[in-house]
Structures are given as structure tokens and as C-alpha cells.
Design an enzyme around this catalytic site. Structure first.
Site: not given
Length: 460
Positions: A23, A123
Site C-alpha cells: 500500500h 490510504d
């Protein structure tokens, strides 16, 4: 971490990374591009020390834009804590402590920079950023690191649950999700765990559910994809968010940066000796490795098929290969602990990518115009594999979902030799052309990146 000296600052963006899996890296890629485009804006990048150490080398400061500051946040693991081995335990501990840890470090960064944060770029997993942004009167920009299919599955989780029923799901796994425009070819069993099956009450499942409910509050949601890959889903998602931006493939957007190709094991030199479209490149990412029986089946299928191969496999897994395999296939292929994936997938000799179907890998294969043989394990990988096989028709899922010698051999033959494989290659080439068109100077992804820049720093 050591921070570059600061030029005069006009605005301050806090970038919050999810430190697990793959990520953080794409979020950093976007941050670097934004920082280069807006040198008067400071970007404070918050991530755990362990993840930051893998993203930034000791000599990174010279290449890092001067307006990126890097901060380590606590990982949420209490001092003296003994892990029980429970799946996702580290993620659970991180998430429980993350909101307060981020708040504390953001306050520290504001003091050091001398400018209040006016934008949270995070995120998408961090549903709590919606409230954090409200608290500090900042905008919230969310980055979904996977594809449009999986984003839709989490955005429409309640609708899917109401339509399928969580108690009856076992009987309806083969049904398609016709209730969502653009997902008509996706089956219930292709959805990620936590949508309608699996442990719906796990911390991770609840996080994704909360995320789906919170994302419509974001100032903008951006994604590492391009509009022509999923046009129906793009239109659907655009109607659900204030601003929805496809800015990928990031690998092509960042290819303009001068980067030295790392190839310590000579994979590319080895590829130069192979004919066009003949090589199978095999890699299952950094998180998962197939179980021992499947590793043996892959090796046996390769040896029997005589297909040239480059196999990226962790050294600790070499003991699972059949005895004598490496010696017998010395002229046929190479097994290495790490390979330059992007460059291999762009290489003319690569004919098929054998993959776990993680989103970054799928998009890199699409960008290279390479068909795929998919062996999904968890999360969005089944969705991606289904799209590869049935929606885009640029590959196939391994027969019966697991590797066997005969099944793998048949897949290699189908993709590399048979007419079906030629069609896959043709479709993959068309998507590659659309991907490059998207990131051209006047392409939609480039236009959307400028829109993201506007949303983040308001300089246009």
C-alpha cells in the site's frame, strides 16, 4: 528520519500511509509527483518506521523532493507484547492506535513546518480520516490502491448483503452481482472476504465496511487505474463520489522519472537470448507464496512443457522444488530471489505472466500487454482474476483454482500456443495501447492527475 531542508511553504499536506502489503509504495509515488509539481507545498509523509525503512534508502535525501518530510509513527504494538499468531494481528493493533498516533505526529509536523495541515491525503482504508479532516478543517483526499471492481464491492457492501443474504450466501456463490452496474460478470465467490462471506466481524472486515460508508464524504477519491479499463464502473463510481479520478497506471506515469533499473541477477540479459513471446514470467508478489505441493507442481509443469521461464521465488522456498529441478532446467530457465518485474513485463520475450493477481501486478501486466495465468489467494485477487479472464479476456485462472502439473501445462499451452492465447495477446495489446494513451500529455489519466493536484494543493 532525516529530512531535507525546507523551502518557503505556502500550504501543508499530511500523507497517511497504510504500512502493510504494497500500500505505502504507490502512495509515495503519487506524493513524489505532487511534490515535484508543487514545490511550494510541504508534504509530510507519515508511516511506520519499518515501512519507511523499506521505502527510503539511507542516501534517499538527495533524490527526494525537498518539500517531502518523512515521519515515523508508532506501529501500535504495546511494549513487551507477545504475538499470538492470529491472522491480521499486527494490522488490528496498528488500526486501534492509528487515529491518535496520526493526530499526535501531525501536530508535531505542524509545529516543525510552521503551517497548519489543510489537506489529508490518505490510504482509503483510513475511514477515520473523514472525522480527522473535519476536526482540523481540512480536505480529505483518499487513495484506493486497488481496482474499480474491489472499490465497488466495498462501496456497495450493504446492497450486496441485502441482495444475496449473508446467511444464504453458501448457496449463491456462483451467482453474478447484477445489481451493480459494471459487475454483471463478477460472481459472489469472487468478492473479497468480509463482504458477504468470511468473518464479517473481524477488525479488517469492519474497517472495509466503515471505509465504504465514509468515502462519499471525501473531497476526492483517486485510484491507480485508467478509465478505459472499466468505463462502466468509472461512470458508476463517479456518480457516488464528489470527485473520482483514475490517475494510472502509476508505473507508466512514473516512467518519465530517470530511474536506474535494478537487475542484480541478470534477468534482462538472460531474456535477450529468448525469442519473442516465448518466456513465462512467474511471481506471486511479496506477501504470499503457494503451498509446497503447488510449488512442486509449477516446477514439474515447467520442466515437462519445456517453456523458457524466469521465476521469482524466495530463497527459503527453494527446498520445496523437486530434487534436481534447478540442475535439469539450467538451460531452460532461471530461478531468482528477486526480479525487475516492470521491465520483464515490458520485454518482448515475455509471453505470459503467472501471477497471484494483486492489483499492482495486474496493472503492470496490462501495461506490458502480457496475458496472465492467475492463481488468486485472498482479498481483491479473485476479483482481479475474474476480470482478467471474463471481463477483459486477457488471460485465464488456473484450472480448479490450484496448481497441478497437468493443469499448469495445459494453461501454458493455451496461452502461449493455442488460438485462445493469440486472442488474449491481441486483447492485452489493445489495453496496453489504451493505458499508454491515458498517460499521454493529453490523456485522461494525465488530465485527472492535474485535477488531483488541484484538489490537493489548489495551485491551478
Amino acid at each position: 528520519m532525516t529530512k531535507p531542508s525546507d523551502p518557503t511553504r505556502d500550504s501543508h499536506v499530511a500523507v497517511l500511509a497504510f504500512p502493510f502489503g504494497t500500500h505505502a509504495a504507490p502512495l509515495l509515488t503519487v506524493t513524489r509527483r505532487l511534490a515535484s509539481a508543487s514545490p511550494s507545498t510541504v508534504f509530510s509523509f507519515f508511516n511506520t518506521a519499518q515501512s519507511n525503512s523499506s521505502l527510503f534508502s539511507s542516501g534517499d535525501e538527495a533524490d527526494r523532493p525537498a518539500n517531502i518530510r518523512v515521519y515515523d509513527i508508532a506501529d501500535g504494538v504495546p511494549e513487551g507484547y507477545v504475538f499470538s499468531g492470529r491472522p491480521q494481528e499486527a494490522i488490528e493493533l496498528f488500526l486501534q492506535a492509528a487515529p491518535e498516533n496520526f493526530r499526535r505526529e501531525i501536530a508535531k509536523a505542524e509545529t516543525e513546518v510552521g503551517t497548519e495541515v489543510k489537506c489529508l491525503m490518505t490510504d482509503a482504508f483510513f475511514w477515520f480520516a473523514a472525522d480527522m479532516a473535519t476536526e482540523i478543517n481540512a480536505s480529505w483526499i483518499a487513495f484506493w490502491t486497488a481496482g474499480a471492481n474491489s472499490l465497488s464491492a466495498h462501496l456497495y457492501t450493504d446492497l450486496i448483503r441485502e441482495t444475496i443474504g449473508v446467511k444464504e450466501v453458501g448457496e449463491r456463490m456462483e451467482e453474478t452481482i447484477g445489481v451493480i452496474s459494471g459487475m454483471e460478470k463478477i460472481r459472489v465467490k469472487d468478492t473479497p472476504e468480509g463482504v458477504v462471506f468470511g468473518n464479517l466481524d473481524s477488525v479488517f472486515s469492519k474497517m472495509l465496511h466503515q471505509m465504504g460508508l465514509a468515502l462519499p464524504r471525501a473531497t476526492a477519491v483517486f485510484i491507480n487505474s485508467f478509465e478505459d479499463l472499466d468505463p462502466t464502473l468509472t461512470n458508476n463510481l463517479r456518480s457516488r463520489f464528489k470527485r473520482y479520478l483514475n490517475i494510472g497506471p502509476l508505473g507508466l506515469l512514473s516512467s518519465t522519472l530517470q530511474q536506474l533499473v535494478q537487475d542484480p541477477h541478470g534477468c534482462l540479459a538472460w531474456m535477450e537470448k529468448r525469442s519473442s513471446g516465448s518466456v513465462a514470467y512467474i511471481s506471486f508478489g511479496t506477501v504470499m507464496t503457494p503451498p509446497p505441493g503447488e510449488l512442486a507442481a509449477i516446477a514439474e509443469g515447467l520442466e515437462s512443457s519445456k517453456v523458457p521461464f524466469v521465476w521469482s521465488l524466495k530463497e527459503k522456498s527453494l527446498v520445496q522444488l523437486p530434487k534436481g529441478f534447478l540442475d535439469r532446467t539450467r538451460e531452460q530457465g532461471i530461478v531468482v530471489p528477486w526480479a525487475p518485474q516492470v521491465e520483464l513485463l515490458k520485454h518482448e520475450a515475455t509471453g505470459v505472466f503467472v501471477t497471484h493477481c494483486g492489483w499492482n501486478s495486474v496493472l503492470e501486466s496490462v501495461s506490458g500487454g502480457v496475458p496472465m495465468i492467475c492463481r488468486p489467494f485472498f482479498g481483491d485477487q479473485r476479483l482481479n482474476g475474474r476480470a482478467v479472464e471474463v471481463v477483459w479476456e486477457i488471460g485465464m485462472t488456473i484450472i480448479n483454482g490450484v496448481f497441478t502439473k497437468d493443469g499448469f501445462e495445459k494453461c501454458l499451452d493455451k496461452v502461449l500456443v493455442q488460438d485462445d492465447g493469440k486472442k488474449m495477446k491481441c486483447n492485452a495489446k489493445k489495453l496496453k495501447e489504451l493505458a499508454y494513451e491515458a498517460v499521454s500529455s493529453k490523456g485522461r489519466s494525465s488530465e485527472n492527475f492535474r485535477g488531483l493536484l488541484d484538489a490537493v494543493v489548489n495551485i491551478i
